[in-house]
Design an enzyme around this catalytic site. Structure first.
Site, PDB file in Angstrom:
ATOM      1  CG  ASP A  96      -0.197  -0.080   2.554  1.00  0.00           C
ATOM      2  OD1 ASP A  96       0.961  -0.569   2.579  1.00  0.00           O
ATOM      3  OD2 ASP A  96      -0.759   0.360   3.582  1.00  0.00           O
TER       4      ASP A  96
ATOM      5  CG  HIS B 282       7.288  -0.134  10.020  1.00  0.00           C
ATOM      6  ND1 HIS B 282       7.422  -0.393  11.365  1.00  0.00           N
ATOM      7  CD2 HIS B 282       6.969   1.175   9.912  1.00  0.00           C
ATOM      8  CE1 HIS B 282       7.188   0.730  12.050  1.00  0.00           C
ATOM      9  NE2 HIS B 282       6.917   1.687  11.187  1.00  0.00           N
TER      10      HIS B 282
HETATM   11 CA   LIG Z   1       2.893  -0.823   3.851  1.00  0.00          CA
END
Ligand SMILES: [Ca+2]
Length: 313
Positions: free
Chosen positions: A10, A240
């Site tokens: 995303d 992340h």
């Molecule tokens: Ca992501």
């Protein structure tokens, strides 16, 4: 050995950093980018993925996936972390390339049938596409090699609520389906991703060794660093999403622990990924729960070196 992956994403600033790492790594072959809502709405997420492919000269399929949680209303987005455009408001020229017409879930199923037992699904956004793919093809776990997920918080607090991490919180019912399915899952949650803060100098270094892709990460990360540096003395950000990819390339950098996982879907604890380490409980409710591996530690200096060396290739 080259890992064939589908990267479910995303984008998203840390997504961009992860996608470029995957493109750059000789050990990773990206079969396609499947997009999902999360940091930004799904149309923007899909458009951003096309833009990243164009920047990196990668002619691979990009699909648009689910735009809503499995249950409940449309989600809020993280523009306050990733900017209005998902890239830290840097006015990047959007790509005019076209999406693959398939849904993300259909693409995952098609690729799994084409390359049975060979594909690693790397999911770095909310898990709706994977849940839907499991519904489209119940045999999917047999067709997929393994699943690496950035999301969750096993033994540390969440980042959206005291107990929930954003990707899992964003689509907790889908996450419950994915974490209950019979496939080999390794989770890279806040336990490990929040343990490794990256400095502005690290980001500058990426730009130095790779002016196009690292330069893009450097520019887009300024907004992201501002967000993460509120209420602390030093300036940092957290990448992340690249961690599961770094693990594929060099698993020795990580420490893992095994446990049974439950994903909470009730409104108070929504998105909590509670993990009972093996041997820690006799409760059947937990012993029946799916066994996964959870990353708990990473060698931060070596991880930085891996990112920089790979961007430099
Ligand atoms: Ca992501």
């Amino acid at each position: 050995m080259t890992h064939k992956i589908i990267l479910d994403t995303d984008p998203g600033i840390d997504d961009a950093q992860a996608i470029f790492f995957a493109f750059q790594s000789p050990d990773i072959e990206v079969l396609g980018l499947t997009t999902v809502y999360g940091n930004v709405p799904v149309s923007m997420s899909a458009q951003n993925a096309l833009t990243l492919c164009e920047l990196a000269n990668q002619d691979i399929p990009v699909t648009k996936g689910v735009g809503m949680p499995w249950v409940g209303p449309e989600s809020g987005y993280a523009h306050f972390v990733h900017g209005d455009d998902g890239f830290g408001n840097i006015n990047v020229e959007p790509s005019k390339r076209e999406l693959d017409p398939r849904s993300s879930a259909q693409f995952i199923v098609d690729m799994a049938r084409q390359h049975p037992g060979e594909i690693t699904l790397v999911a770095v956004g909310p898990l709706g596409n994977l849940a839907l793919a499991l519904r489209l093809e119940p045999q999917l776990p047999k067709l997929i090699k393994d699943v690496k997920i950035m999301g969750g918080a096993a033994f540390v607090p969440g980042n959206v609520t005291p107990v929930a991490e954003a990707n899992i919180w964003n689509d907790a019912f889908a996450a419950d389906i994915v974490f209950s399915a019979d496939w080999d899952i390794t989770m890279f949650g806040l336990d490990v991703t929040n343990s490794a803060p990256f400095s502005p100098e690290f980001v500058d270094k990426l730009a130095e060794v790779n002016p196009v892709l690292g330069g893009f990460v450097q520019k887009s990360s300024q907004f992201y660093i501002d967000f993460y540096s509120q209420n602390r003395e030093d300036r940092v950000c957290f990448f992340h999403d690249a961690m599961p990819l770094a693990y594929l390339v060099n698993p020795d950098l990580f420490e893992l622990t095994e446990g049974h996982i439950r994903v909470a879907t009730d409104s108070l604890n929504k998105g909590q990924t509670a993990v009972a380490p093996i041997g820690s409980t006799a409760s059947p409710l937990w012993l029946e729960a799916k066994k996964i591996k959870v990353a708990t530690k990473v060698n931060h200096p070596q991880l930085e070196k891996l990112y920089i060396d790979t961007y430099a290739l």
